[in-house]
Motif scaffolding. Structure first.
Motif, PDB file in Angstrom:
ATOM      1  N   THR A 193       1.450  12.072   7.387  1.00 30.98           N
ATOM      2  CA  THR A 193       2.182  10.696   7.859  1.00 30.98           C
ATOM      3  C   THR A 193       2.367   9.918   6.633  1.00 30.98           C
ATOM      4  OG1 THR A 193       1.125  11.245  10.053  1.00 30.98           O
ATOM      5  CG2 THR A 193       2.003   9.118   9.578  1.00 30.98           C
ATOM      6  N   LEU A 194       1.336   9.720   6.002  1.00 28.99           N
ATOM      7  CA  LEU A 194       1.491   8.631   4.658  1.00 28.99           C
ATOM      8  C   LEU A 194       2.636   9.126   3.789  1.00 28.99           C
ATOM      9  CD1 LEU A 194       0.706   6.104   3.297  1.00 28.99           C
ATOM     10  CD2 LEU A 194      -0.883   7.476   2.378  1.00 28.99           C
ATOM     11  N   PHE A 195       2.724  10.384   3.674  1.00 26.83           N
ATOM     12  CA  PHE A 195       3.732  10.944   2.658  1.00 26.83           C
ATOM     13  C   PHE A 195       5.152  10.799   3.415  1.00 26.83           C
ATOM     14  CE2 PHE A 195       6.368  14.748   1.472  1.00 26.83           C
ATOM     15  CZ  PHE A 195       6.314  14.288  -0.080  1.00 26.83           C
ATOM     16  N   GLN A 196       5.299  10.876   4.660  1.00 23.96           N
ATOM     17  CA  GLN A 196       6.600  10.613   5.350  1.00 23.96           C
ATOM     18  C   GLN A 196       6.929   9.236   5.402  1.00 23.96           C
ATOM     19  OE1 GLN A 196       8.772  12.672   6.734  1.00 23.96           O
ATOM     20  NE2 GLN A 196       7.473  14.438   5.973  1.00 23.96           N
ATOM     21  N   LYS A 197       6.073   8.202   5.152  1.00 19.69           N
ATOM     22  CA  LYS A 197       6.171   6.773   5.214  1.00 19.69           C
ATOM     23  C   LYS A 197       6.694   6.594   3.745  1.00 19.69           C
ATOM     24  CE  LYS A 197       3.267   5.331   8.951  1.00 19.69           C
ATOM     25  NZ  LYS A 197       4.408   5.043   9.840  1.00 19.69           N
ATOM     26  N   CYS A 198       6.035   7.033   2.840  1.00 22.87           N
ATOM     27  CA  CYS A 198       6.375   6.997   1.462  1.00 22.87           C
ATOM     28  C   CYS A 198       7.854   7.427   1.158  1.00 22.87           C
ATOM     29  CB  CYS A 198       5.467   7.773   0.415  1.00 22.87           C
ATOM     30  SG  CYS A 198       3.775   6.913   0.513  1.00 22.87           S
ATOM     31  N   LEU A 199       8.125   8.695   1.816  1.00 20.04           N
ATOM     32  CA  LEU A 199       9.555   9.208   1.673  1.00 20.04           C
ATOM     33  C   LEU A 199      10.485   8.206   2.231  1.00 20.04           C
ATOM     34  CD1 LEU A 199       9.292  12.929   2.538  1.00 20.04           C
ATOM     35  CD2 LEU A 199       9.644  11.884   0.239  1.00 20.04           C
ATOM     36  N   GLN A 200      10.268   7.720   3.447  1.00 16.14           N
ATOM     37  CA  GLN A 200      11.156   6.651   4.172  1.00 16.14           C
ATOM     38  C   GLN A 200      11.298   5.566   3.130  1.00 16.14           C
ATOM     39  OE1 GLN A 200       9.236   6.194   7.756  1.00 16.14           O
ATOM     40  NE2 GLN A 200      10.053   7.792   8.549  1.00 16.14           N
ATOM     41  N   ARG A 201      10.263   4.821   2.629  1.00 17.38           N
ATOM     42  CA  ARG A 201      10.243   3.844   1.578  1.00 17.38           C
ATOM     43  C   ARG A 201      11.125   4.149   0.346  1.00 17.38           C
ATOM     44  NH1 ARG A 201       7.394  -0.991   0.676  1.00 17.38           N
ATOM     45  NH2 ARG A 201       7.618  -1.524  -1.462  1.00 17.38           N
ATOM     46  N   TYR A 202      11.025   5.378  -0.096  1.00 22.44           N
ATOM     47  CA  TYR A 202      11.683   5.713  -1.257  1.00 22.44           C
ATOM     48  C   TYR A 202      13.381   5.625  -0.885  1.00 22.44           C
ATOM     49  CZ  TYR A 202      13.520   8.518  -4.847  1.00 22.44           C
ATOM     50  OH  TYR A 202      14.400   9.106  -6.037  1.00 22.44           O
ATOM     51  N   ALA A 203      13.596   6.182   0.062  1.00 18.21           N
ATOM     52  CA  ALA A 203      14.996   6.275   0.645  1.00 18.21           C
ATOM     53  C   ALA A 203      15.684   4.971   0.780  1.00 18.21           C
ATOM     54  CB  ALA A 203      14.895   7.288   2.208  1.00 18.21           C
ATOM     55  N   GLN A 204      14.974   4.146   1.548  1.00 20.39           N
ATOM     56  CA  GLN A 204      15.276   2.602   1.526  1.00 20.39           C
ATOM     57  C   GLN A 204      15.351   2.063   0.156  1.00 20.39           C
ATOM     58  OE1 GLN A 204      11.909   1.064   4.033  1.00 20.39           O
ATOM     59  NE2 GLN A 204      13.138   1.791   6.044  1.00 20.39           N
ATOM     60  N   THR A 205      14.624   2.458  -0.710  1.00 24.53           N
ATOM     61  CA  THR A 205      14.766   1.595  -2.008  1.00 24.53           C
ATOM     62  C   THR A 205      15.628   2.291  -2.807  1.00 24.53           C
ATOM     63  OG1 THR A 205      12.280   1.192  -1.578  1.00 24.53           O
ATOM     64  CG2 THR A 205      13.559   0.558  -4.133  1.00 24.53           C
ATOM     65  N   TYR A 206      15.842   3.593  -2.873  1.00 22.82           N
ATOM     66  CA  TYR A 206      16.725   4.078  -3.932  1.00 22.82           C
ATOM     67  C   TYR A 206      18.038   4.748  -3.401  1.00 22.82           C
ATOM     68  CZ  TYR A 206      12.716   3.101  -6.887  1.00 22.82           C
ATOM     69  OH  TYR A 206      11.531   2.463  -7.517  1.00 22.82           O
ATOM     70  N   HIS A 207      18.162   5.005  -2.166  1.00 24.79           N
ATOM     71  CA  HIS A 207      19.312   5.782  -1.770  1.00 24.79           C
ATOM     72  C   HIS A 207      20.632   5.035  -2.144  1.00 24.79           C
ATOM     73  CE1 HIS A 207      21.742   8.343   0.649  1.00 24.79           C
ATOM     74  NE2 HIS A 207      22.300   7.371   1.277  1.00 24.79           N
ATOM     75  N   ALA A 256       0.904  -1.433   0.028  1.00 18.48           N
ATOM     76  CA  ALA A 256       0.022  -0.075   0.105  1.00 18.48           C
ATOM     77  C   ALA A 256       0.824   1.430  -0.075  1.00 18.48           C
ATOM     78  CB  ALA A 256      -1.144  -0.048   1.204  1.00 18.48           C
ATOM     79  N   PRO A 257       1.783   1.323   0.779  1.00 15.09           N
ATOM     80  CA  PRO A 257       2.836   2.549   0.803  1.00 15.09           C
ATOM     81  C   PRO A 257       3.323   2.804  -0.604  1.00 15.09           C
ATOM     82  CG  PRO A 257       2.953   1.393   2.845  1.00 15.09           C
ATOM     83  CD  PRO A 257       2.299   0.586   2.000  1.00 15.09           C
ATOM     84  N   ARG A 258       4.006   1.476  -1.200  1.00 12.52           N
ATOM     85  CA  ARG A 258       4.424   1.623  -2.277  1.00 12.52           C
ATOM     86  C   ARG A 258       3.620   2.257  -3.524  1.00 12.52           C
ATOM     87  NH1 ARG A 258       4.820  -0.542  -7.220  1.00 12.52           N
ATOM     88  NH2 ARG A 258       3.251  -1.977  -6.843  1.00 12.52           N
ATOM     89  N   ARG A 259       2.364   1.821  -3.513  1.00 14.83           N
ATOM     90  CA  ARG A 259       1.276   2.317  -4.357  1.00 14.83           C
ATOM     91  C   ARG A 259       1.105   3.844  -4.136  1.00 14.83           C
ATOM     92  NH1 ARG A 259      -3.403  -1.962  -5.055  1.00 14.83           N
ATOM     93  NH2 ARG A 259      -3.877  -0.490  -6.683  1.00 14.83           N
ATOM     94  N   ALA A 260       1.022   4.251  -2.882  1.00 11.06           N
ATOM     95  CA  ALA A 260       0.624   5.592  -2.415  1.00 11.06           C
ATOM     96  C   ALA A 260       1.844   6.660  -2.907  1.00 11.06           C
ATOM     97  CB  ALA A 260       0.565   5.870  -1.068  1.00 11.06           C
TER      98      ALA A 260
END
Length: 89
Positions: A53-67, A12-16
């Protein structure tokens, strides 16, 4: 007995995140996020909190995936750093 979640809390966060990418924060309404993430409104709020809060979780996921890909692209002697990033995880 508590209800079981009827969605994947990792998917769900990946899709968001893709909704935020496509529309930007200001245009990513709760309705668009719930549709894009495949969630009901109550599931989104109950699991992820508000839109910020969902946006922050998406940013964290982005960083974990692409950093690490960006670090790799910028640290090595590559003729085309964007090709490293485009190859993805």
């Amino acid at each position: 007995m508590a209800d079981r979640l009827q969605f994947d809390v990792h998917e769900a966060p990946r899709r968001a995140m893709h909704v935020f990418w496509r529309l930007g924060y200001s245009e990513a309404s709760i309705d668009r996020l719930t549709e894009g993430a495949g969630l009901g409104r109550s599931s989104l709020y109950g699991t992820f909190g508000d839109r910020g809060t969902l946006f922050q979780k998406c940013l964290q996921r982005y960083a974990q995936t692409y950093h690490s890909l960006y670090d790799q692209a910028l640290s090595g002697p590559r003729p085309n750093p964007s090709a490293v990033v485009a190859d993805g995880p």
